[in-house]
Design an enzyme around this catalytic site. Structure first.
Site, short mmCIF file in Angstrom:
data_model
loop_
_atom_site.label_atom_id
_atom_site.label_comp_id
_atom_site.label_asym_id
_atom_site.label_seq_id
_atom_site.Cartn_x
_atom_site.Cartn_y
_atom_site.Cartn_z
N GLU A 1 56.53 41.22 42.73
CA GLU A 1 55.64 42.03 41.89
C GLU A 1 56.31 43.34 41.49
OE1 GLU A 1 51.52 40.18 43.81
OE2 GLU A 1 52.17 42.17 44.44
N TYR B 1 49.84 37.04 37.34
CA TYR B 1 48.91 36.07 37.93
C TYR B 1 49.37 34.63 37.71
CZ TYR B 1 45.37 39.56 39.24
OH TYR B 1 44.68 40.59 39.83
N HIS C 1 44.06 44.97 43.38
CA HIS C 1 44.99 43.92 43.79
C HIS C 1 45.91 44.53 44.82
CE1 HIS C 1 48.29 41.02 43.67
NE2 HIS C 1 49.06 42.09 43.65
N ASN D 1 36.76 43.17 41.64
CA ASN D 1 36.87 43.62 43.03
C ASN D 1 37.82 44.79 43.26
OD1 ASN D 1 39.23 42.32 42.52
ND2 ASN D 1 38.99 40.71 44.07
N LYS E 1 42.27 48.00 39.64
CA LYS E 1 41.90 47.22 38.46
C LYS E 1 41.00 48.04 37.52
CE LYS E 1 42.29 42.82 40.98
NZ LYS E 1 41.59 41.57 41.38
P1 IDP Z 1 43.30 38.41 46.12
O1 IDP Z 1 43.21 39.38 44.96
O2 IDP Z 1 42.36 38.80 47.22
O3 IDP Z 1 44.71 38.19 46.57
P2 IDP Z 1 43.44 35.79 44.83
O4 IDP Z 1 42.89 34.55 45.39
O5 IDP Z 1 44.92 35.97 44.80
O6 IDP Z 1 42.73 37.01 45.58
O7 IDP Z 1 42.88 35.91 43.33
C1 IDP Z 1 43.38 36.89 42.46
C2 IDP Z 1 42.23 37.53 41.74
O8 IDP Z 1 41.60 36.56 40.90
C3 IDP Z 1 41.10 38.03 42.65
O9 IDP Z 1 41.33 39.31 43.16
C4 IDP Z 1 39.91 38.01 41.72
O10 IDP Z 1 39.90 39.16 40.87
C5 IDP Z 1 40.20 36.80 40.86
N1 IDP Z 1 39.55 35.56 41.36
C6 IDP Z 1 39.91 34.81 42.41
N2 IDP Z 1 39.10 33.72 42.54
C7 IDP Z 1 38.22 33.81 41.52
C8 IDP Z 1 37.12 32.98 41.09
O11 IDP Z 1 36.80 31.92 41.66
N3 IDP Z 1 36.43 33.40 40.00
C9 IDP Z 1 36.75 34.53 39.33
N4 IDP Z 1 37.79 35.32 39.70
C10 IDP Z 1 38.49 34.97 40.78
MG MG Z 2 46.34 37.22 45.67
#
Ligand code: IDP
Ligand code: MG
Length: 223
Positions: A130, A53, A119, A116, A12
């Protein structure tokens, strides 16, 4: 016969702007023995981000997430190996940086909450979807030189000791704790993100800093 899987990975903007950090993440994944089948640095359009997304489109953080992933360039990789999907998820750690184990890549290098680093596909069906999406909408192609392109990137950027993760986290944590909504926070974030942002445009560094700042302001508002 054991079957080869593919996993679709995005370094990212927080991992691409911070060149060395992104290179270290890719290096760590290669050290797990995975083969790289695609490697591409690119800017993500809103359309592609929204499609990628789509599963989160009803979530309150959706538009923030689209802003984040489109703020600055990303690195897109396709890895191939046995059990590569779960392996990369394990290496990354929990979604939220503060919940990720310190030994994981998000725990080591993630900035805050959803900022974070990467992805990675969560199942073989989503990996296929994807890869199909990013091939048709993002121009991602598999090729035999993807592995050497990834190695070149590591050789170029996984050098020195530039790592401002802890400094950036402190700025975010202190701002939230002290309810500091000033522009100084934005400036400090921009300055730290700029330190290893080789070849990244100023406006992209600023856009990434603004997205992180936006999150800080929302956290303060919630308090
Ligand atoms: P993942 O990336 O670990 O699969 P997902 O739940 O699929 O996690 O969420 C996709 C991305 O959305 C996360 O990596 C993060 O960057 C963002 N995200 C998820 N939940 C939140 C939230 O509650 N607040 C802000 N960003 C979030
Ligand atoms: Mg995810």
């Amino acid at each position: 016969m054991k079957s080869l899987e593919r996993s679709f990975v995005i370094i990212k903007p927080d991992g691409t702007v911070r060149r060395r950090i992104g290179a270290l993440v890719i290096k760590a994944l290669l050290e797990r023995g995975y083969r790289v089948r695609a490697f591409k640095e690119m800017r993500v359009t809103r359309r592609l981000a929204e499609m990628h997304y789509a599963v989160h489109s009803e979530k309150p953080f959706f538009s923030w997430l689209v802003d984040f992933i489109t703020s600055a360039p990303v690195l897109v990789l396709i890895f191939q190996a046995e059990n590569v999907i779960q392996g990369i998820r394990d290496a990354l750690g929990s979604t939220f940086v503060q919940k990720a184990e310190p030994s994981t890549l998000r725990g080591k290098y993630g900035i805050w909450a959803g900022v974070n680093i990467a992805h990675a596909s969560d199942a073989s069906e989503t990996a296929s979807e994807e890869i199909r999406l990013w091939t048709s909408e993002g121009g991602v192609v598999e090729s035999d030189d993807a592995g050497s392109n990834a190695l070149d990137y590591i050789e170029r950027y996984a050098v020195g000791d530039t790592d401002f993760t802890m400094e950036i986290r402190s700025i975010v944590r202190d701002a939230i704790e002290e309810r500091d909504t000033s522009e100084t926070i934005l400036e400090s974030l921009t300055d730290l993100l700029r330190k290893d942002a080789n070849g990244i445009e100023n406006q992209e560094i600023e856009a990434l800093a603004r997205v992180i700042h936006e999150f800080v302001l929302e956290e303060i508002e919630k308090q």
